[in-house]
Motif scaffolding. Sequence first.
Motif, short mmCIF file in Angstrom:
data_model
loop_
_atom_site.label_atom_id
_atom_site.label_comp_id
_atom_site.label_asym_id
_atom_site.label_seq_id
_atom_site.Cartn_x
_atom_site.Cartn_y
_atom_site.Cartn_z
N UNK A 47 -4.74 -7.94 -1.66
CA UNK A 47 -5.87 -7.51 -0.54
C UNK A 47 -5.64 -8.46 0.62
N UNK A 48 -5.22 -8.07 1.73
CA UNK A 48 -4.72 -9.06 2.75
C UNK A 48 -6.11 -9.26 3.59
N UNK A 49 -7.17 -8.45 3.58
CA UNK A 49 -8.47 -8.87 4.10
C UNK A 49 -9.19 -9.70 3.46
N UNK A 50 -9.11 -9.78 2.05
CA UNK A 50 -9.80 -10.81 1.27
C UNK A 50 -8.96 -12.15 1.31
N UNK A 51 -7.67 -12.19 1.28
CA UNK A 51 -6.75 -13.37 1.32
C UNK A 51 -7.19 -14.06 2.98
N UNK A 52 -7.35 -13.31 4.00
CA UNK A 52 -7.16 -13.73 5.04
C UNK A 52 -8.47 -14.39 5.29
N UNK A 57 -9.16 -18.50 6.17
CA UNK A 57 -9.81 -18.62 7.35
C UNK A 57 -9.09 -18.24 8.63
N UNK A 58 -8.21 -17.29 8.18
CA UNK A 58 -7.59 -16.90 9.71
C UNK A 58 -7.75 -15.22 9.49
N UNK A 59 -7.34 -14.74 10.95
CA UNK A 59 -7.52 -13.28 10.79
C UNK A 59 -6.42 -12.32 10.23
N UNK A 60 -6.74 -11.22 9.62
CA UNK A 60 -5.80 -10.28 9.11
C UNK A 60 -4.24 -10.26 9.69
N UNK A 116 -2.88 -12.52 11.73
CA UNK A 116 -2.31 -13.80 11.76
C UNK A 116 -1.65 -13.62 10.34
N UNK A 117 -2.44 -13.50 9.25
CA UNK A 117 -1.81 -13.45 8.00
C UNK A 117 -0.62 -12.50 7.77
N UNK A 118 -0.68 -11.34 8.43
CA UNK A 118 0.24 -10.47 8.36
C UNK A 118 1.76 -10.96 8.99
N UNK A 119 1.41 -11.58 10.06
CA UNK A 119 2.50 -12.21 10.78
C UNK A 119 3.06 -13.38 9.91
N UNK A 120 2.31 -14.24 9.36
CA UNK A 120 2.82 -15.29 8.53
C UNK A 120 3.56 -14.77 7.21
#
Length: 95
Positions: A70-75, A79-82, A84-88
Motif C-alpha cells: 500500500x503506497x499511501x500507507x508506506x508514504x 514521511x513523504x508524499x505518494x 515522491x514514493x512512486x518516483x523513488x
Amino acid sequence: MSVNAVRLPVHEAGRESSSQSALSECVSRTVRRYLADIGDTECSEGLHALVIREVEGPLLREVMAFHEGNQSRAATALGINRATLRKKLSQHGML
C-alpha cells in the motif's frame, strides 16, 4: 529519541552512548568499517551518495512489504508524499 527508535542494550552499544538508537549504531558501525576498509581512497560518487543509495532501496522494500504494497500507507510511514514514493520506487526498479 524519536518514538520509533530502539535503544541498544548497554553491552551491545560498544563505543557509542547507550542512548544511540539501534539503527544509528548500525550505520555508525558500518561507516566506520567502510572507512577503515577504503583508507585514504576516495569514493568516486561521494560517501553521502553511496550511503543514501545503499540504504534507500532496502528501506523502501521493507516499508512497502510491511504495508503490504500500500503506497499511501508506506508514504505516510516514510514521511513523504505518494508521488515522491512512486518516483523513488521507480528509480530503484520496484514498480
